[in-house]
Design a protein around this motif. Structure first.
Motif, short mmCIF file in Angstrom:
data_model
loop_
_atom_site.label_atom_id
_atom_site.label_comp_id
_atom_site.label_asym_id
_atom_site.label_seq_id
_atom_site.Cartn_x
_atom_site.Cartn_y
_atom_site.Cartn_z
N UNK A 138 0.85 -1.19 0.00
CA UNK A 138 0.00 0.00 0.00
C UNK A 138 0.88 1.24 0.00
N UNK A 139 1.93 1.21 -0.81
CA UNK A 139 2.93 2.28 -0.80
C UNK A 139 2.33 3.64 -1.14
N UNK A 140 1.26 3.66 -1.93
CA UNK A 140 0.66 4.94 -2.30
C UNK A 140 -0.14 5.56 -1.17
N UNK A 141 -0.20 4.89 -0.02
CA UNK A 141 -0.86 5.44 1.15
C UNK A 141 0.11 5.54 2.33
N UNK A 142 1.40 5.54 2.05
CA UNK A 142 2.41 5.53 3.10
C UNK A 142 2.36 6.80 3.95
N UNK A 178 -9.20 2.64 7.26
CA UNK A 178 -9.33 3.48 6.09
C UNK A 178 -10.04 2.74 4.96
N UNK A 179 -9.70 1.50 4.80
CA UNK A 179 -10.30 0.62 3.80
C UNK A 179 -10.48 -0.74 4.45
N UNK A 189 -14.85 -3.46 0.55
CA UNK A 189 -14.42 -2.53 -0.49
C UNK A 189 -13.33 -3.11 -1.37
N UNK A 190 -12.52 -2.21 -1.94
CA UNK A 190 -11.45 -2.62 -2.83
C UNK A 190 -10.28 -1.68 -2.71
N UNK A 191 -9.57 -1.52 -3.81
CA UNK A 191 -8.41 -0.63 -3.80
C UNK A 191 -8.86 0.82 -3.61
N UNK A 192 -8.00 1.60 -2.96
CA UNK A 192 -8.30 3.00 -2.74
C UNK A 192 -8.06 3.83 -3.99
N UNK A 203 -5.86 3.36 -7.96
CA UNK A 203 -6.61 3.16 -9.19
C UNK A 203 -6.33 4.21 -10.25
N UNK A 204 -5.44 5.15 -9.98
CA UNK A 204 -5.18 6.22 -10.95
C UNK A 204 -4.65 5.66 -12.26
N UNK A 205 -3.70 4.72 -12.19
CA UNK A 205 -3.16 4.13 -13.41
C UNK A 205 -4.22 3.43 -14.24
N UNK A 206 -5.11 2.70 -13.56
CA UNK A 206 -6.19 2.01 -14.27
C UNK A 206 -7.14 3.01 -14.93
N UNK A 207 -7.45 4.09 -14.23
CA UNK A 207 -8.36 5.10 -14.79
C UNK A 207 -7.72 5.81 -16.00
#
Length: 242
Positions: free
Chosen positions: A135-139, A173-174, A203-206, A210-214
């Motif tokens: 979860x490095x993008x939420x570090x 948080x999730x 839930x799922x990924x925060x 998901x920015x890359x997928x979007x």
């Protein structure tokens, strides 16, 4: 001195665990494939994997205790000694560490009066530093019984453990609402989480994940970072001399 044989579970406990174990084993074409969930099952009984639990797994699966011990000691999710109701893990891998994970871990050790892999005197919290939570993008990330608490600070982490010790409800948080470590182990053994709304709350990924997928789906405008080869940064689109 060689160890004495592991004591057996009381008859009522063994009968209950056997019924659960048979349900788990029936899910697999090869019974030994059920070892991981069975270790979670016995962990849900005592809060850690005891010699009695490992003997039970060996008996149910037709394995040796050495084969069971080899697995139980390999995976860090299996506790080998009594632990708290809440397993608080602080990621101290590279990104979380530089973003504040090391500071959080040091503060919690001092605040709780325990070291790594130690449990508070009231039996509520076991503190440990853990390797990447993915979860490095939420570090920096803290986990409680494997549920995420993102973007933590030393102060928020101390408030978190204080609330857990005081019996105050905390929300990750999730993910699903927090339950005890024994209850978590039973869910990991493959039994349904029957708490109202718990499954829906997983839930799922925060959003940050998901920015890359979007971007790939064209849902976000892709910022231009490299100019086309036939255009310079100073190009205005006008003819030379205009």
């Amino acid at each position: 001195m060689p160890q004495l044989p592991a004591p057996a579970y009381p008859a009522d406990v063994r009968d209950r665990l056997e019924a659960d174990a048979k349900e788990v084993i029936a899910r697999y074409p090869d019974s030994r494939s059920a070892l991981l969930p069975l270790l979670h099952l016995v962990q849900s009984e005592e809060g850690h994997v005891t010699r009695t639990g490992m003997q039970f797994c060996a008996d149910m699966l037709g394995l040796t205790t050495a084969e069971v011990t080899a697995v139980a000691t390999f995976y860090t999710m299996y506790r080998r000694k009594p632990s708290g109701d809440y397993q608080v893990g602080v990621c101290t891998n590279t990104l979380c560490a530089v973003m504040g994970g090391d500071a959080i871990f040091d503060e919690l050790k001092q605040h709780l009066g325990v070291g790594n892999d130690e449990t508070t005197e009231d039996g509520k919290i076991t503190l440990e530093h853990i390797e990447c939570n993915a979860a490095c993008d939420f570090a920096p990330v803290v986990m409680v019984n494997w549920e995420f608490f993102d973007n933590q600070t030393p102060q928020s982490a101390k408030q978190l453990v204080d609330d857990l010790r005081a019996g105050v409800a905390v929300e990750p948080t999730r993910g699903a609402p927090i339950c005890t470590y024994k209850e978590t182990a039973r869910i990991l053994a493959g039994f349904p989480d029957e708490r109202p709304g718990a499954v829906e709350a997983t839930g799922g990924a925060g959003p940050a994940s998901l920015i890359g997928l979007r971007l790939a789906k064209g849902e976000l405008a892709l910022p231009r970072v490299v100019h086309p080869r036939d255009e310079s940064p100073s190009d205005t689109g006008t003819e030379e001399g205009e």
